[in-house]
Design a protein around this motif. Structure first.
Motif, PDB file in Angstrom:
ATOM      1  N   ALA A  45       0.667  -1.336  -0.075  1.00  0.00           N
ATOM      2  CA  ALA A  45       0.105   0.145   0.001  1.00  0.00           C
ATOM      3  C   ALA A  45       0.759   1.145   0.008  1.00  0.00           C
ATOM      4  N   PRO A  46       0.606   2.434  -0.564  1.00  0.00           N
ATOM      5  CA  PRO A  46       1.068   3.623  -0.353  1.00  0.00           C
ATOM      6  C   PRO A  46       1.455   3.990   0.853  1.00  0.00           C
ATOM      7  N   ALA A  47       2.910   4.411   0.919  1.00  0.00           N
ATOM      8  CA  ALA A  47       3.445   4.848   2.550  1.00  0.00           C
ATOM      9  C   ALA A  47       3.667   6.485   2.178  1.00  0.00           C
ATOM     10  N   TRP A  48       4.049   7.074   3.315  1.00  0.00           N
ATOM     11  CA  TRP A  48       3.946   8.587   3.318  1.00  0.00           C
ATOM     12  C   TRP A  48       5.147   8.868   4.185  1.00  0.00           C
ATOM     13  N   LEU A  49       5.652  10.094   3.736  1.00  0.00           N
ATOM     14  CA  LEU A  49       6.781  10.456   4.426  1.00  0.00           C
ATOM     15  C   LEU A  49       6.503  12.153   4.936  1.00  0.00           C
ATOM     16  N   ILE A  50       6.995  12.440   6.114  1.00  0.00           N
ATOM     17  CA  ILE A  50       7.016  13.917   6.474  1.00  0.00           C
ATOM     18  C   ILE A  50       8.203  14.577   6.214  1.00  0.00           C
ATOM     19  N   LEU A  51       8.467  15.485   5.263  1.00  0.00           N
ATOM     20  CA  LEU A  51       9.444  16.290   4.852  1.00  0.00           C
ATOM     21  C   LEU A  51       9.373  17.442   4.986  1.00  0.00           C
ATOM     22  N   PRO A  52      10.642  18.099   5.149  1.00  0.00           N
ATOM     23  CA  PRO A  52      10.810  19.796   5.208  1.00  0.00           C
ATOM     24  C   PRO A  52      10.157  20.560   3.909  1.00  0.00           C
ATOM     25  N   ASP A  53      10.356  19.814   2.742  1.00  0.00           N
ATOM     26  CA  ASP A  53      10.146  20.295   1.470  1.00  0.00           C
ATOM     27  C   ASP A  53       9.069  19.433   0.808  1.00  0.00           C
TER      28      ASP A  53
ATOM     29  N   THR B 131      26.836  32.567  11.189  1.00  0.00           N
ATOM     30  CA  THR B 131      27.631  31.385  11.462  1.00  0.00           C
ATOM     31  C   THR B 131      26.751  30.211  11.271  1.00  0.00           C
ATOM     32  N   GLU B 132      25.801  30.184  10.650  1.00  0.00           N
ATOM     33  CA  GLU B 132      24.775  29.404  10.378  1.00  0.00           C
ATOM     34  C   GLU B 132      25.345  28.149   9.652  1.00  0.00           C
ATOM     35  N   GLY B 133      24.991  26.851  10.143  1.00  0.00           N
ATOM     36  CA  GLY B 133      25.602  25.623   9.598  1.00  0.00           C
ATOM     37  C   GLY B 133      26.577  25.359  10.303  1.00  0.00           C
ATOM     38  N   VAL B 134      27.378  26.301  11.123  1.00  0.00           N
ATOM     39  CA  VAL B 134      28.386  26.017  12.157  1.00  0.00           C
ATOM     40  C   VAL B 134      27.943  25.653  13.603  1.00  0.00           C
ATOM     41  N   GLY B 135      27.998  24.269  13.802  1.00  0.00           N
ATOM     42  CA  GLY B 135      27.814  23.805  15.342  1.00  0.00           C
ATOM     43  C   GLY B 135      26.155  23.845  15.597  1.00  0.00           C
ATOM     44  N   HIS B 136      25.480  24.376  14.543  1.00  0.00           N
ATOM     45  CA  HIS B 136      24.016  24.271  14.786  1.00  0.00           C
ATOM     46  C   HIS B 136      23.443  24.493  13.503  1.00  0.00           C
ATOM     47  N   GLY B 137      22.016  23.872  13.584  1.00  0.00           N
ATOM     48  CA  GLY B 137      21.400  23.847  12.342  1.00  0.00           C
ATOM     49  C   GLY B 137      19.850  24.381  12.272  1.00  0.00           C
ATOM     50  N   PRO B 138      19.275  24.169  11.182  1.00  0.00           N
ATOM     51  CA  PRO B 138      17.891  24.358  11.109  1.00  0.00           C
ATOM     52  C   PRO B 138      16.731  23.433  11.897  1.00  0.00           C
ATOM     53  N   ALA B 139      15.578  23.568  12.208  1.00  0.00           N
ATOM     54  CA  ALA B 139      15.100  22.753  12.752  1.00  0.00           C
ATOM     55  C   ALA B 139      14.639  21.686  11.731  1.00  0.00           C
ATOM     56  N   PRO B 140      14.581  20.329  12.275  1.00  0.00           N
ATOM     57  CA  PRO B 140      14.261  19.447  11.113  1.00  0.00           C
ATOM     58  C   PRO B 140      13.622  19.366   9.879  1.00  0.00           C
ATOM     59  N   LEU B 141      12.410  20.064  10.451  1.00  0.00           N
ATOM     60  CA  LEU B 141      11.266  20.079   9.377  1.00  0.00           C
ATOM     61  C   LEU B 141      10.940  21.489   8.901  1.00  0.00           C
ATOM     62  N   ALA B 142      12.073  22.396   9.235  1.00  0.00           N
ATOM     63  CA  ALA B 142      12.080  23.836   8.576  1.00  0.00           C
ATOM     64  C   ALA B 142      11.980  23.733   6.995  1.00  0.00           C
ATOM     65  N   SER B 143      11.048  24.453   6.357  1.00  0.00           N
ATOM     66  CA  SER B 143      11.049  24.450   4.995  1.00  0.00           C
ATOM     67  C   SER B 143      12.168  25.514   4.267  1.00  0.00           C
ATOM     68  N   LEU B 144      12.456  25.331   2.966  1.00  0.00           N
ATOM     69  CA  LEU B 144      13.116  26.382   2.522  1.00  0.00           C
ATOM     70  C   LEU B 144      12.755  27.794   2.749  1.00  0.00           C
ATOM     71  N   GLN B 145      11.435  27.921   2.642  1.00  0.00           N
ATOM     72  CA  GLN B 145      10.933  29.150   2.710  1.00  0.00           C
ATOM     73  C   GLN B 145      10.853  29.708   4.177  1.00  0.00           C
ATOM     74  N   ASP B 146      10.880  29.012   5.098  1.00  0.00           N
ATOM     75  CA  ASP B 146      11.365  29.437   6.515  1.00  0.00           C
ATOM     76  C   ASP B 146      12.732  29.518   6.534  1.00  0.00           C
ATOM     77  N   LEU B 147      13.761  28.957   5.772  1.00  0.00           N
ATOM     78  CA  LEU B 147      15.234  29.330   6.123  1.00  0.00           C
ATOM     79  C   LEU B 147      15.499  30.358   5.467  1.00  0.00           C
ATOM     80  N   THR B 148      15.263  30.986   4.438  1.00  0.00           N
ATOM     81  CA  THR B 148      15.861  31.978   3.700  1.00  0.00           C
ATOM     82  C   THR B 148      15.909  33.149   4.233  1.00  0.00           C
ATOM     83  N   CYS B 149      16.986  34.039   4.132  1.00  0.00           N
ATOM     84  CA  CYS B 149      17.221  35.248   4.730  1.00  0.00           C
ATOM     85  C   CYS B 149      16.791  36.357   3.886  1.00  0.00           C
ATOM     86  N   LEU B 150      16.376  35.987   2.401  1.00  0.00           N
ATOM     87  CA  LEU B 150      16.060  36.961   1.479  1.00  0.00           C
ATOM     88  C   LEU B 150      14.388  37.222   1.604  1.00  0.00           C
TER      89      LEU B 150
END
Length: 340
Positions: A130-138, A307-326
């Protein structure tokens, strides 16, 4: 919660279930019930009390309390630590509050992430028909093993896009994987998010159905909304790869103003003059880091830690639209809650 049966859900189910990477809790629980030939309502009763009937897992995510997570771990025959590692929505930040009074709930809206159909061939390798489903940031997923693009469209006629017809998308995902290995997953996600924002600003392939190439044919087959992220993916990863050249030098404290100007000229020649303005804005918000900085420095004009990406990172399900600084934010494909 008062009145809980202390033996509730203590005995593991007879048949265990192999995990799918990135699977949603709702999908796993539904598959676990089917594997043991039980109605999903009966399995949920073994987890605890809930406010409503279960929802089909292609629509939203299921969440549990700390007590419900322990019961589900017992039923599945694995530890709480393993279950939380395998099913992201069972991690502490997604648990129901202790005062909620329920052990599980299936709300109409997922709290974070997108419900994306899993590759059916990957599911079949784990004895799932049967179809299975994922929970992904994008709202998309690229299966390199089987060359398939899946998304959150829930289409029964076209559950996936065959990437044998679009080899450039496969190469784009491989390029993205190399970028994540080179910079680390967190830093690569930041760059991917900013690259997507730049593409939004310039309107790159905003409507692929208007083209006469492979993307126009794809849009005619699956619809413009589903075709757009596939069509943009190659440019997205190429741009993120080029932005990584500048970002590596910035993080190393070796980025000069001349580096930024020469890089902009090269990008303009490679892509289009329309990319100059958004990329110049991106550079202005990412000043070079110094190895020794006074306290409080290192934060860009956009407020995102440089310092993004150095020693810490985004929330595991944060989407690209949540992460951009633009400021130019729009996901290429948002199709959640089609059943409403």
């Amino acid at each position: 919660m008062a009145g809980r049966d202390p033996w509730l859900g203590r005995r593991p189910l007879h048949l265990r279930l192999r995990f799918l990477q990135g699977e949603s809790t709702g999908s796993y629980v539904t598959r676990l019930a089917a594997r043991n030939m039980r109605p999903v309502e009966q399995l949920l009763a073994s987890i605890g009390a809930g406010p409503m009937l279960p929802v089909e897992p292609q629509y939203t995510e299921m969440y549990v309390s700390r007590y419900g997570r322990e019961r589900l771990a017992n039923l599945s025959g694995c530890s709480v630590a393993e279950l939380s590692l395998r099913l992201i929505s069972l991690r502490d930040e997604f648990l129901l509050s202790d005062g909620s009074g329920d052990d599980w709930e299936w709300p109409w809206d997922a709290r974070a992430g997108f419900i994306v159909q899993a590759c059916s061939l990957c599911a079949a390798r784990r004895a799932t028909r049967a179809p299975a489903w994922l929970i992904l940031p994008d709202p998309w997923h690229v299966c390199l093993r089987h060359g398939r693009w899946t998304d959150n469209s829930r289409s029964l006629q076209s559950p996936y896009i065959d990437l044998r017809e679009h080899p450039g998308v496969v190469r784009a995902q491989q390029r993205l994987n190399r970028l994540r290995k080179r910079l680390g997953y967190a830093a690569a996600r930041w760059l991917e998010a900013d690259a997507l924002s730049v593409l939004t600003c310039v309107g790159y392939l905003e409507n692929p159905s208007q083209s006469m190439d492979e993307w126009g044919r794809l849009a005619a087959r699956v619809g413009e909304q589903r075709a757009r992220p596939v069509a943009q993916f190659g440019m997205l990863t190429r741009l993120a790869w080029d932005m990584a050249w500048l970002e590596e030098r910035r993080r190393a404290g070796r980025l000069s103003a001349e580096d930024g100007l020469s890089w902009l000229r090269r990008v303009e020649q490679r892509y289009d003059v329309a990319f100059n303005r958004p990329l110049a804005s991106w550079i202005s918000g990412h000043q070079p880091l110094q190895h020794t900085r006074p306290q409080g420095e290192g934060v860009g004009t956009n407020g995102r830690d440089q310092t993004e990406g150095v020693g810490h990172g985004p929330a595991p399900l944060a989407s690209l639209q949540d992460l951009t600084c633009l400021p130019w934010v729009r996901m290429p494909n948002e199709m959640d809650r089609l059943f409403l």
